[in-house]
Design an enzyme around this catalytic site. Sequence first.
Site: not given
Ligand code: COI
Length: 413
Positions: A158, A260, A296
């Site tokens: 990813r 991300k 989401e």
């Molecule tokens: C995760 O779930 O690992 C994320 O990156 C979300 C984050 C806002 C804690």
Amino acid sequence: MASLSFDQLVASSSNPDFSSTKCRLGSYPSYRGFHSHSLQARSSQRPLRRTFFINQQAAFCARADVAAVTLPNEIKSSLEIDWDNLGFGYHETDFIYVSKCGPDGEWNKGELEPFGPLKLSPSAGILNYGQGIFEGLKAYKTEDDRVLLFRPEENAMRMIVGADRLCMPTLPVNLFVQAVKQTVLANKRWIPPPGKGSLYIRPILMGSGAVLGLAPAPEYTFVIFVAPVGNYFKEGLAPIHLKVENTYHRAAPGGTGGVKTVGNYASVLKTQLNAKKHGFSDVLYLDAVENKYLEEVSSCNIFLVEGNKLATPQLKGTILPGITRKSVIELAKSRGYEVEERPVSVDELRSADEVFCTGTAVVISPVGSIVLEGDRLEYANKGVGKVSQELYAALTSIQMGKAADTMGWTKEI
Ligand code: COI
């Protein structure tokens, strides 16, 4: 107070390479002036106290590849952490992993460094133009003292997709996984005991080189830090409460919602804080074109359950391809559920039996209620639904090494 020396830490490592070779003192001249000092870290959020003495020799070793390090006797540490009350908050641990890539596109040999601030140009691409992405994955300690990573190759892949989208050099999967492994082993004493939580691993890839005009940065830094964590939502495993967001959107077609990027998360803070002020745990976003289809929650994906059928919004570039999402789909199918990845209309919230969220941080989080157009929709009697409970138990049993990993998802390190 639990007290563990670094020698004990190293000795207890399951990595056969970990303690086999010693670092060569004096091979890192930049550390010559490093004198003994103590670091005190105190978290305002959590009952954690830590005194950590590190000396010159330790600093030399900390710079070296962890596979070639034996940490010396002189290092003393003491640790007190309330493992029963871990939330999802920041804690300093012992080491971070740092690797850099210059304009030639070659990644240098990454190194472990003592946990501490990074030095960045004020003109760094990440600071000025948000050229950065991150990952999140977890390591678990099992009852028989093994350490398991959950699908780290998925995070590596990813990150490659995200790096490409943000014009950053990609990191080979094996380099990513090795770096994660080294960082976790170097911080092994921070992995919560079985059943108390996990070690959250946060790899970051960013444009660290200086730019002024809008352009990709000339240098990139890959960093990994880790922190012991418990439940993400303050509700723990109790159901969370959401509100459908009609005004703001998280992502638009053609944008970066499907990768991300750090910016995806900054942009949801306003709605999240506002929702929290009104007693909600978070908000549920709708698509930016028709304001009609579910996307989401700020930090996780969403699933609806109706009878034997699960539905989740399909990946179309605006939704993060969650690794927990993917795992839940595979797990549910293997257990006889029908799973649909498709446009899910907001109206379907009215007929769902159960709703739950998935994510690395949240794992599987049941939703107790959702406010939609002034109506409060309640699920599973505001408790934990049967399907959410079943999938949570099945997934976490694999992650924690309590059940046979028939899916081949965990990686022992
Ligand atoms: C995760 O779930 O690992 C994320 O990156 C979300 C984050 C806002 C804690």
